[in-house]
Design a protein around this motif. Structure first.
Motif, short mmCIF file in Angstrom:
data_model
loop_
_atom_site.label_atom_id
_atom_site.label_comp_id
_atom_site.label_asym_id
_atom_site.label_seq_id
_atom_site.Cartn_x
_atom_site.Cartn_y
_atom_site.Cartn_z
N SER A 59 0.86 -1.18 0.00
CA SER A 59 0.00 0.00 0.00
C SER A 59 0.89 1.23 0.00
O SER A 59 1.95 1.22 0.64
N TYR A 60 0.46 2.28 -0.70
CA TYR A 60 1.22 3.52 -0.76
C TYR A 60 0.28 4.70 -0.61
O TYR A 60 -0.86 4.67 -1.08
N VAL A 61 0.79 5.76 -0.02
CA VAL A 61 0.07 7.03 -0.07
C VAL A 61 0.28 7.60 -1.46
O VAL A 61 1.34 7.40 -2.08
N ASP A 62 -0.71 8.29 -1.98
CA ASP A 62 -0.66 8.75 -3.37
C ASP A 62 0.58 9.60 -3.66
O ASP A 62 1.14 9.54 -4.76
N LEU A 63 1.01 10.38 -2.69
CA LEU A 63 2.13 11.30 -2.90
C LEU A 63 3.42 10.61 -3.31
O LEU A 63 4.29 11.20 -3.92
N VAL A 64 3.58 9.35 -2.94
CA VAL A 64 4.85 8.66 -3.19
C VAL A 64 4.71 7.49 -4.14
O VAL A 64 5.69 6.83 -4.47
N LYS A 65 3.51 7.22 -4.61
CA LYS A 65 3.22 5.97 -5.32
C LYS A 65 4.14 5.72 -6.50
O LYS A 65 4.50 4.57 -6.78
N ASP A 66 4.53 6.71 -7.23
CA ASP A 66 5.36 6.50 -8.41
C ASP A 66 6.84 6.70 -8.13
O ASP A 66 7.67 6.57 -9.04
N ARG A 67 7.19 6.98 -6.88
CA ARG A 67 8.59 7.29 -6.55
C ARG A 67 9.19 6.34 -5.53
O ARG A 67 10.40 6.11 -5.53
N PHE A 68 8.38 5.82 -4.63
CA PHE A 68 8.88 4.96 -3.55
C PHE A 68 8.46 3.52 -3.80
O PHE A 68 7.37 3.26 -4.32
N THR A 69 9.32 2.59 -3.37
CA THR A 69 9.00 1.17 -3.48
C THR A 69 9.33 0.48 -2.16
O THR A 69 10.46 0.59 -1.67
N ILE A 70 8.35 -0.21 -1.61
CA ILE A 70 8.57 -0.99 -0.39
C ILE A 70 8.80 -2.44 -0.78
O ILE A 70 8.14 -2.96 -1.69
N SER A 71 9.75 -3.08 -0.10
CA SER A 71 10.05 -4.48 -0.40
C SER A 71 10.46 -5.19 0.88
O SER A 71 10.66 -4.55 1.92
N GLU A 72 10.60 -6.51 0.80
CA GLU A 72 10.89 -7.29 2.01
C GLU A 72 11.93 -8.35 1.74
O GLU A 72 12.10 -8.81 0.61
N ASP A 73 12.62 -8.72 2.82
CA ASP A 73 13.49 -9.89 2.83
C ASP A 73 13.04 -10.71 4.03
O ASP A 73 13.42 -10.40 5.16
N THR A 74 12.22 -11.70 3.79
CA THR A 74 11.64 -12.43 4.92
C THR A 74 12.68 -13.24 5.66
O THR A 74 12.54 -13.46 6.87
N ALA A 75 13.72 -13.68 4.99
CA ALA A 75 14.77 -14.45 5.65
C ALA A 75 15.55 -13.60 6.64
O ALA A 75 16.08 -14.11 7.63
#
Length: 130
Positions: A59-75
């Motif tokens: 999920s992203y706030v509209d202000l950052v949607k095209d500029r920020f990327t959230i990702s994960e490393d579950t290990a």
């Protein structure tokens, strides 16, 4: 409660990039969200991005949607926030938090409501200059 530690903040010129990391000691919810929030001086805290940990929905706030990327490393119990095309208004203290996912719409997702999150890190400062 999980312990969360943010890193990666710093000073950057407008248009630049930073990558924040949030490492946590444990996952304390069966269906967990990890979110990034920010608070600038004199402003209310706002949710920036969140990820259903291990499930991948974001999920992203509209202000950052095209500029920020959230990702994960579950290990590694780590969540990242890649921030590109940074603008002056992105200057803030950035916090990560862990909370509970909810069944919204068609599946398990994470909201950007601070009240959904029970464990918070100490924050990392991001300063964008012209």
């Amino acid at each position: 409660q999980a312990q969360l530690v943010e890193s990666g903040g710093g000073s950057v010129q407008a248009g630049g990039s930073l990558k924040l990391s949030c490492k946590f000691s444990s996952v304390n919810y069966g269906r967990a969200c990890v979110g990034w929030f920010r608070q600038a001086p004199g402003k209310e805290r706002e949710g920036v991005a969140a990820i259903y940990f291990g499930g991948g929905s974001t999920s992203y706030v509209d202000l950052v949607k095209d500029r920020f990327t959230i990702s994960e490393d579950t290990a590694e119990n780590t969540v990242y926030l890649q921030m590109n095309s940074l603008a002056l208004e992105d200057t803030a203290m950035y916090y990560c938090a862990q909370g509970r996912a909810g069944f919204y719409g068609a599946g398990w997702n994470c909201r950007l409501h601070g009240d959904d999150y029970g464990s918070w890190g100490q924050g990392t400062q991001v300063t964008v200059s012209s």
